[in-house]
Design a protein around this motif. Sequence first.
Motif, PDB file in Angstrom:
ATOM      1  N   GLU A 411       0.838  -0.732  -0.460  1.00 42.64           N
ATOM      2  CA  GLU A 411      -0.287  -0.596   0.053  1.00 42.64           C
ATOM      3  C   GLU A 411       0.782   1.171  -0.319  1.00 42.64           C
ATOM      4  O   GLU A 411       0.697   2.388  -0.442  1.00 42.64           O
ATOM      5  CB  GLU A 411      -1.052   0.092   1.362  1.00 42.64           C
ATOM      6  CG  GLU A 411      -2.011   0.713   1.656  1.00 42.64           C
ATOM      7  CD  GLU A 411      -2.638   1.848   2.031  1.00 42.64           C
ATOM      8  OE1 GLU A 411      -3.873   2.586   2.085  1.00 42.64           O
ATOM      9  OE2 GLU A 411      -2.661   0.386   3.072  1.00 42.64           O
ATOM     10  N   THR A 412       1.920   1.118   0.713  1.00 46.12           N
ATOM     11  CA  THR A 412       2.794   1.984   0.777  1.00 46.12           C
ATOM     12  C   THR A 412       3.277   2.340  -0.193  1.00 46.12           C
ATOM     13  O   THR A 412       3.024   4.197  -0.815  1.00 46.12           O
ATOM     14  CB  THR A 412       3.835   2.316   1.611  1.00 46.12           C
ATOM     15  OG1 THR A 412       3.342   2.111   3.404  1.00 46.12           O
ATOM     16  CG2 THR A 412       4.616   3.157   2.149  1.00 46.12           C
ATOM     17  N   THR A 414       2.863   1.293  -3.772  1.00 36.51           N
ATOM     18  CA  THR A 414       1.601   2.084  -4.777  1.00 36.51           C
ATOM     19  C   THR A 414       0.588   3.135  -4.226  1.00 36.51           C
ATOM     20  O   THR A 414       1.035   3.750  -5.482  1.00 36.51           O
ATOM     21  CB  THR A 414       0.037   0.643  -4.675  1.00 36.51           C
ATOM     22  OG1 THR A 414      -0.262   0.770  -2.955  1.00 36.51           O
ATOM     23  CG2 THR A 414       1.010  -0.230  -5.324  1.00 36.51           C
ATOM     24  N   ASN A 415       1.305   3.590  -3.014  1.00 34.09           N
ATOM     25  CA  ASN A 415       1.108   5.421  -3.009  1.00 34.09           C
ATOM     26  C   ASN A 415       2.225   6.072  -3.594  1.00 34.09           C
ATOM     27  O   ASN A 415       1.562   7.499  -4.195  1.00 34.09           O
ATOM     28  CB  ASN A 415       0.751   5.953  -1.486  1.00 34.09           C
ATOM     29  CG  ASN A 415      -0.722   5.436  -0.817  1.00 34.09           C
ATOM     30  OD1 ASN A 415      -1.347   4.882  -1.802  1.00 34.09           O
ATOM     31  ND2 ASN A 415      -0.591   5.189   0.182  1.00 34.09           N
ATOM     32  N   ARG A 416       3.353   5.666  -3.377  1.00 36.19           N
ATOM     33  CA  ARG A 416       4.318   5.955  -4.216  1.00 36.19           C
ATOM     34  C   ARG A 416       3.689   6.664  -5.802  1.00 36.19           C
ATOM     35  O   ARG A 416       4.461   7.259  -6.452  1.00 36.19           O
ATOM     36  CB  ARG A 416       5.679   5.995  -3.630  1.00 36.19           C
ATOM     37  CG  ARG A 416       5.904   5.866  -2.086  1.00 36.19           C
ATOM     38  CD  ARG A 416       5.994   6.696  -1.001  1.00 36.19           C
ATOM     39  NE  ARG A 416       4.667   8.204  -1.405  1.00 36.19           N
ATOM     40  CZ  ARG A 416       3.822   8.092  -1.003  1.00 36.19           C
ATOM     41  NH1 ARG A 416       4.103   7.019   0.608  1.00 36.19           N
ATOM     42  NH2 ARG A 416       2.743   8.513  -0.603  1.00 36.19           N
ATOM     43  N   ARG A 418       1.546   6.362  -7.200  1.00 40.38           N
ATOM     44  CA  ARG A 418      -0.206   7.157  -7.481  1.00 40.38           C
ATOM     45  C   ARG A 418       0.776   8.850  -7.287  1.00 40.38           C
ATOM     46  O   ARG A 418       0.584  10.155  -8.321  1.00 40.38           O
ATOM     47  CB  ARG A 418      -1.031   6.964  -6.583  1.00 40.38           C
ATOM     48  CG  ARG A 418      -1.625   5.969  -7.440  1.00 40.38           C
ATOM     49  CD  ARG A 418      -3.088   6.104  -6.503  1.00 40.38           C
ATOM     50  NE  ARG A 418      -2.941   5.674  -4.526  1.00 40.38           N
ATOM     51  CZ  ARG A 418      -3.446   4.565  -4.196  1.00 40.38           C
ATOM     52  NH1 ARG A 418      -3.625   3.462  -5.405  1.00 40.38           N
ATOM     53  NH2 ARG A 418      -2.782   4.246  -2.998  1.00 40.38           N
ATOM     54  N   ASP A 419       1.342   9.054  -6.168  1.00 40.85           N
ATOM     55  CA  ASP A 419       2.139  10.349  -6.054  1.00 40.85           C
ATOM     56  C   ASP A 419       3.143  10.873  -7.004  1.00 40.85           C
ATOM     57  O   ASP A 419       3.139  11.760  -8.181  1.00 40.85           O
ATOM     58  CB  ASP A 419       2.798  10.560  -5.451  1.00 40.85           C
ATOM     59  CG  ASP A 419       2.437  10.219  -3.868  1.00 40.85           C
ATOM     60  OD1 ASP A 419       1.599  10.794  -3.644  1.00 40.85           O
ATOM     61  OD2 ASP A 419       2.798   9.867  -3.058  1.00 40.85           O
ATOM     62  N   ASP A 436       2.706  14.968   4.691  1.00 38.77           N
ATOM     63  CA  ASP A 436       2.394  13.997   4.970  1.00 38.77           C
ATOM     64  C   ASP A 436       3.911  13.151   5.137  1.00 38.77           C
ATOM     65  O   ASP A 436       4.953  12.940   3.711  1.00 38.77           O
ATOM     66  CB  ASP A 436       1.938  13.591   3.614  1.00 38.77           C
ATOM     67  CG  ASP A 436       1.571  11.739   4.153  1.00 38.77           C
ATOM     68  OD1 ASP A 436       2.486  11.222   4.959  1.00 38.77           O
ATOM     69  OD2 ASP A 436       1.077  11.417   3.260  1.00 38.77           O
ATOM     70  N   LYS A 439       5.495  10.714   2.674  1.00 37.92           N
ATOM     71  CA  LYS A 439       5.062  10.777   1.195  1.00 37.92           C
ATOM     72  C   LYS A 439       6.676  10.690  -0.072  1.00 37.92           C
ATOM     73  O   LYS A 439       6.951  11.409  -0.743  1.00 37.92           O
ATOM     74  CB  LYS A 439       5.011  12.159   0.794  1.00 37.92           C
ATOM     75  CG  LYS A 439       3.493  12.328   0.485  1.00 37.92           C
ATOM     76  CD  LYS A 439       2.858  13.304  -0.041  1.00 37.92           C
ATOM     77  CE  LYS A 439       1.248  13.417  -0.491  1.00 37.92           C
ATOM     78  NZ  LYS A 439       0.479  13.773  -1.314  1.00 37.92           N
TER      79      LYS A 439
END
Length: 614
Positions: A411-412, A414-416, A418-419, A436, A439
């Motif tokens: 999750e961490t 895949t958030n990066r 998306r960033d 955040d 990030k």
Amino acid sequence: MLSKIQSGLVALLFLIISSPSLVADDVLKSEFGAPLKVIVRNDSAVFAEPTESSRSQPLRQFEWFFVLPADESGAKTKKGHYRIATGKSLANEIGWVKADDVVEWEHRLVGGFTKRGRRGPAYFFENQAAVLSHLNEGGISEAISRESDGSEIFSLLPILKELKSTLDGEEIIVFEFAYLHTADPKNIFSSVHQKEAITLPQVQAEITLDIVFVIDTTSSMKPHIEAAKEVVRKIAAAVNANQHVRGRVRLGLVGYRDEGDEYVSKVLCSLESGSDLAVFEKVLANTVVAGGGDDPEQVYAGLRTAITDIAWNDVANRHIILIGDAPNHEGEKSLVAVDTVLAAAQPGASSDDVEALFRHITMHTLQVGSGSGPMSDLCRDQFSTIAAGRDFAGISATTDNTTSFIESLAETLTNRVRDTVSIVQGDVEEFAATKDPNKGAIGAILQYLGKEKLVGATFASGYSAEIDAEGNRTIEPFVLVGRNELKLFASALEFCVRTLEGAGDPGSKDVDKILQALRTLTVHISYDGEITADTPLKEILQLILGLPVKSRVFDMTPARLAAMSQKDFESWVAEIDASHAMVTGHIENARWFNLGKETRPQLRFAFVRLSDLP
């Protein structure tokens, strides 16, 4: 058996037919008749389609490419994008670039600064009139920039326009250049070197998510290695699931063992290779365990190798994922101290040093195996210290929490991902404004700098003269040539000589035979004119070279050459041989290069002094 003329024609026609630069010439042409090219104005991106939501790859400032027709009508752009290529055919297409991120380069000229000696620095002005005022009066108050203090190291700048002017009754040339502003364009006379700030377009163009797995590959991992590999595969698959970041997620692999083993620590897969998921997975599958002995290993040595020996991207969110079952040696047996690892991975987010921010790496750890006792406790403590870091905390877990570790880390990361997509697509303001800590380094950089501070050396255009105020030559024109063009030109020179040598006796050569050979040649190079006895050879030769042929030796026509005496003909051949030797020398010795990721030798280019061409 073929005659010399026939064999020469066959060889030349083979070169022409096999030359992608002349046969498959699909690029648009400028009003100058040269292939239309674009120069990248800012660090940018090339997209798979003429939309910024499609897959992309980074482009660097001042890279240049050929322009292909945007559609069947031959339009230059589509939806505000140029269609670009690394060669002159559709087969060399690499994608689409935003029109706002490039400037058109309509010919082949670049300007090279002559070596600094008697002359002073070259200055750039807003227009031609300001250049002439500077040359007449010697003042530099109107200058908008100047050549870099490091221009003693030879550099070339694209010439956008070439303007003829008059100074004291003498003709001079003023060039409009594309160039980079000095670090402080408002203070162009400062001799203090200022480090260039990072640019927002550079972040957008170059950002990647770099992940390096550091794995214990000693024999004690034999019961756990397949489970460890499966953890790696699941995380790798998760971060590569987003199609918009193909090529921007890069995976690396480092193995570590102990002293006396085959290796203490080793890069098994580089990030460059690991940008291809299939390549990374193959390396992972072939990773074997061996060695070891006592319980502790050189864990920190493996981490140091990942931090210092891996070619991390300068603009990336960086992560290390450590997987092992044993602690690092303590005391003198440890090759690397934990404080060394932490300082190298996270050199200080509160620093004003932007480079330090970019070097930050977030570390995550997974302790595998179900052991208990002092060694297991020490391993857990060490792995927790690594994950806690100094500025950016990662995720730490043991075997019992493997499933949640994979889910949380996926999750961490895949958030990066998306960033990364948000930044590439230009949605930076909201990203930068959100505080955040998760990030990572890129988030910290954007937060620290703020969008308004993301400026640095900028692409600009300005005018400068070929000479300075004292009349010293400052700028020398160079021209872009293709390797195939020079080879074809050299072959054409040789063919012309062979054709004339085989056309009969001096003073009475067979003009029709010469014309027949030349007409056969022009069919294959798209010559639109009519070949007659009065057609200068330069009209044909310059079409092959793709540049004006200026030497008077090529003003000769078939009729004049046919009527030459033996002595005059030999003299003419000697001049042609000299031109042939010059061209051949460039073919062998020029600094040839390819565009983008193109590697074929026949598609190489070089910049040659205009005065060195025939």
